[in-house]
Motif scaffolding. Structure first.
Motif, PDB file in Angstrom:
ATOM      1  N   ALA A  71       0.827  -1.211   0.000  1.00  0.00           N
ATOM      2  CA  ALA A  71       0.000   0.000   0.000  1.00  0.00           C
ATOM      3  C   ALA A  71       0.859   1.256   0.000  1.00  0.00           C
ATOM      4  CB  ALA A  71      -0.927  -0.002   1.218  1.00  0.00           C
ATOM      5  N   GLY A  72       1.909   1.252   0.815  1.00  0.00           N
ATOM      6  CA  GLY A  72       2.760   2.432   0.941  1.00  0.00           C
ATOM      7  C   GLY A  72       3.422   2.816  -0.370  1.00  0.00           C
ATOM      8  N   LEU A  88       1.359   3.554   4.007  1.00  0.00           N
ATOM      9  CA  LEU A  88       1.758   2.564   5.013  1.00  0.00           C
ATOM     10  C   LEU A  88       0.687   2.431   6.101  1.00  0.00           C
ATOM     11  CD1 LEU A  88       5.525   3.536   5.406  1.00  0.00           C
ATOM     12  CD2 LEU A  88       4.657   1.411   4.404  1.00  0.00           C
ATOM     13  N   VAL A  89       0.165   3.574   6.543  1.00  0.00           N
ATOM     14  CA  VAL A  89      -0.891   3.561   7.569  1.00  0.00           C
ATOM     15  C   VAL A  89      -2.118   2.813   7.048  1.00  0.00           C
ATOM     16  CG1 VAL A  89      -2.522   5.008   8.859  1.00  0.00           C
ATOM     17  CG2 VAL A  89      -0.111   5.660   8.715  1.00  0.00           C
ATOM     18  N   GLY A  90      -2.523   3.102   5.819  1.00  0.00           N
ATOM     19  CA  GLY A  90      -3.664   2.416   5.226  1.00  0.00           C
ATOM     20  C   GLY A  90      -3.441   0.917   5.122  1.00  0.00           C
ATOM     21  N   LYS A  98      -8.368  -7.158   8.565  1.00  0.00           N
ATOM     22  CA  LYS A  98      -8.347  -8.449   7.876  1.00  0.00           C
ATOM     23  C   LYS A  98      -8.885  -8.319   6.447  1.00  0.00           C
ATOM     24  CE  LYS A  98      -8.778 -10.940  12.241  1.00  0.00           C
ATOM     25  NZ  LYS A  98      -7.329 -10.958  12.416  1.00  0.00           N
ATOM     26  N   ALA A  99      -8.500  -7.226   5.804  1.00  0.00           N
ATOM     27  CA  ALA A  99      -8.923  -6.984   4.421  1.00  0.00           C
ATOM     28  C   ALA A  99      -7.955  -7.564   3.408  1.00  0.00           C
ATOM     29  CB  ALA A  99      -9.090  -5.482   4.185  1.00  0.00           C
ATOM     30  N   GLY A 100      -6.815  -8.110   3.865  1.00  0.00           N
ATOM     31  CA  GLY A 100      -5.884  -8.769   2.969  1.00  0.00           C
ATOM     32  C   GLY A 100      -5.197  -7.828   1.995  1.00  0.00           C
ATOM     33  N   PHE A 101      -4.533  -8.439   0.999  1.00  0.00           N
ATOM     34  CA  PHE A 101      -3.766  -7.615   0.065  1.00  0.00           C
ATOM     35  C   PHE A 101      -4.674  -6.779  -0.833  1.00  0.00           C
ATOM     36  CE2 PHE A 101      -4.701 -10.647  -3.227  1.00  0.00           C
ATOM     37  CZ  PHE A 101      -4.424 -10.000  -4.418  1.00  0.00           C
ATOM     38  N   PHE A 109      -4.161   3.092  -3.160  1.00  0.00           N
ATOM     39  CA  PHE A 109      -4.675   4.016  -4.173  1.00  0.00           C
ATOM     40  C   PHE A 109      -5.403   5.200  -3.527  1.00  0.00           C
ATOM     41  CE2 PHE A 109      -3.963   0.595  -7.259  1.00  0.00           C
ATOM     42  CZ  PHE A 109      -3.431   1.339  -8.301  1.00  0.00           C
ATOM     43  N   ILE A 110      -6.175   4.938  -2.481  1.00  0.00           N
ATOM     44  CA  ILE A 110      -6.855   6.049  -1.791  1.00  0.00           C
ATOM     45  C   ILE A 110      -5.823   7.026  -1.244  1.00  0.00           C
ATOM     46  CG2 ILE A 110      -8.267   6.696   0.200  1.00  0.00           C
ATOM     47  CD1 ILE A 110      -9.754   4.034  -0.137  1.00  0.00           C
ATOM     48  N   ALA A 111      -4.821   6.489  -0.532  1.00  0.00           N
ATOM     49  CA  ALA A 111      -3.803   7.346   0.072  1.00  0.00           C
ATOM     50  C   ALA A 111      -3.044   8.136  -0.993  1.00  0.00           C
ATOM     51  CB  ALA A 111      -2.831   6.506   0.902  1.00  0.00           C
ATOM     52  N   GLY A 112      -2.685   7.467  -2.080  1.00  0.00           N
ATOM     53  CA  GLY A 112      -1.907   8.126  -3.125  1.00  0.00           C
ATOM     54  C   GLY A 112      -2.671   9.242  -3.813  1.00  0.00           C
ATOM     55  N   TYR A 113      -3.897   8.967  -4.187  1.00  0.00           N
ATOM     56  CA  TYR A 113      -4.672   9.991  -4.895  1.00  0.00           C
ATOM     57  C   TYR A 113      -5.068  11.143  -3.964  1.00  0.00           C
ATOM     58  CZ  TYR A 113      -4.977   7.297  -9.203  1.00  0.00           C
ATOM     59  OH  TYR A 113      -4.673   6.649 -10.378  1.00  0.00           O
ATOM     60  N   VAL A 114      -5.347  10.833  -2.694  1.00  0.00           N
ATOM     61  CA  VAL A 114      -5.660  11.903  -1.740  1.00  0.00           C
ATOM     62  C   VAL A 114      -4.433  12.791  -1.532  1.00  0.00           C
ATOM     63  CG1 VAL A 114      -6.176  12.407   0.683  1.00  0.00           C
ATOM     64  CG2 VAL A 114      -7.525  10.702  -0.547  1.00  0.00           C
ATOM     65  N   ALA A 115      -3.259  12.158  -1.360  1.00  0.00           N
ATOM     66  CA  ALA A 115      -2.031  12.934  -1.159  1.00  0.00           C
ATOM     67  C   ALA A 115      -1.720  13.793  -2.388  1.00  0.00           C
ATOM     68  CB  ALA A 115      -0.863  11.985  -0.860  1.00  0.00           C
ATOM     69  N   ARG A 116      -1.921  13.235  -3.564  1.00  0.00           N
ATOM     70  CA  ARG A 116      -1.662  14.011  -4.784  1.00  0.00           C
ATOM     71  C   ARG A 116      -2.639  15.187  -4.907  1.00  0.00           C
ATOM     72  NH1 ARG A 116      -1.151  10.904 -10.457  1.00  0.00           N
ATOM     73  NH2 ARG A 116      -3.412  11.147 -10.556  1.00  0.00           N
ATOM     74  N   TRP A 117      -3.880  14.962  -4.499  1.00  0.00           N
ATOM     75  CA  TRP A 117      -4.877  16.041  -4.528  1.00  0.00           C
ATOM     76  C   TRP A 117      -4.488  17.168  -3.573  1.00  0.00           C
ATOM     77  CZ3 TRP A 117      -8.897  16.579  -0.498  1.00  0.00           C
ATOM     78  CH2 TRP A 117      -9.754  17.655  -0.752  1.00  0.00           C
TER      79      TRP A 117
END
Length: 348
Positions: A71-72, A88-90, A98-101, A109-117
């Motif tokens: 994720a990171g 990494l936190v996500g 227990k959501a797995g890979f 993807f959520i973390a990346g797109y939010v950070a880019r926004w």
């Protein structure tokens, strides 16, 4: 649209490339500790030697980092350095939920797109120095964290309970159909929540004296990594250098019943790999059910052969499942062209 899909694959491959060494460390160390300790009927893998126990602990620690690293670095690929920490936190939250890979991929993807926004915000000049080290990671981590906890948490928990109850109701019906369903579940997320529902249900049946449910599951467990490892050997031109290297590790992990050995391939190309391993594991499990394969240990892969009933059919089921997975995934995949594209870009 085609360009965006290409970028999404690049982000996935960024996460996968950093995750592969983590999978190899975890899988190989756990595999060796189990292989050198053996499996006891009714107890599964029992590691008592202090050195081997330490080896298993190191491998388990490595596996605990697998989803966060995936994720990171997906988030890192999207938003550069400010996306790494929230990704990494996500990923850690995906583990806890227990959501797995698959949950880790979503979190990345959520973390990346939010950070880019947030990076695109126009802020006063005096705030710019602290944006990448304070504001962006903090706000991104809060957003991805709340989404994972409050949006994904309860649905995942409810779905797992529903699946367990469904399997209990199915266990009184056709054994072959049940085996096919459980085989597909085992392969779907390779150690994730769906996999665990099927595995724990089969393991619970051992306590009831029913070994012919764990038998097909034990077959299904090893088919994804072994199938993908064989696939890289049969058609090396359809895999990246990193994937071909991961193929050797997958073969070793499959022999010891570590389904997670197939995760790097599934994360890099889920639409082709996941259906292929699900079909292979489902068919392998069905053949094991027809052959009345029983497994007295809550574990899978060839390592459990000493405690398996009808060993010949176990081996036949595994080999057919491997063949189905390898042939199907290679039929779906296209030759890797990244290196050719790189050369053309240099020429330009």
């Amino acid at each position: 649209m085609k360009e965006e899909l290409k970028r999404i694959r690049e982000y996935l491959m960024t996460g996968v490339s950093y995750m592969i060494p983590i999978v190899v460390i975890g899988g190989v160390l756990i595999a060796f500790s189990i292989a050198l300790s053996g499996v006891q009927a009714g107890k599964g893998a029992v590691v008592t030697n202090p050195v081997l126990k330490s080896m298993m602990d190191i491998g388990t620690a490595s596996f605990s980092m697998m989803v966060p690293v995936l994720a990171g670095f997906i988030a890192f690929g999207i938003a550069d350095r400010p996306g790494l920490a929230p990704g990494l936190v996500g990923g850690v939250l995906a583990n806890q939920l227990k959501a797995g890979f698959l949950g880790g991929i979503i979190a990345g993807f959520i973390a990346g797109y939010v950070a880019r926004w947030i990076k695109s915000w126009r802020v006063p000049k005096n705030l710019r120095p602290i944006m990448p080290i304070f504001v962006i990671p903090l706000l991104s981590a809060l957003i991805v964290g709340f989404l994972m906890i409050y949006i994904l948490g309860n649905p995942i928990s409810s779905a797992m309970t529903a699946m367990t109850n469904w399997l209990k109701s199915m266990s009184t019906g056709n054994a072959v159909i049940l085996a096919m369903i459980m085989g597909a579940m085992i392969a779907f997320d390779m150690g994730g929540p769906v996999n665990k529902v099927a595995f724990l249900f089969a393991a619970a049946m051992i306590g009831e004296g029913v070994y012919t449910i764990m038998g097909p599951v034990a077959v299904a467990i090893c088919i994804p990594p072994l199938g993908m490892g064989v696939a890289t050997l049969l058609a090396p031109n359809k895999y990246t250098k990193a994937e071909k290297e991961a193929g050797y590790g997958a073969l070793a992990m499959g022999m010891i019943g570590i389904t997670e050995g197939a995760i790097p391939f599934a994360a890099a190309d889920p639409l082709r790999v996941i259906p292929s391993i699900m079909v292979g594991s489902s068919i392998g499990a069905a053949i094991a059910a027809i052959g009345k394969v029983g497994d007295h240990a809550p574990h899978g892969g060839p390592i459990v052969l000493p405690v398996v009933d009808n060993k010949i059919m176990f081996i036949v089921a595994v080999l057919i499942g491997i063949a189905v997975t390898a042939l199907m995934v290679n039929a779906l995949k296209k030759p890797v062209i990244e290196e050719v594209e790189d050369e053309s870009e240099v020429a330009e």
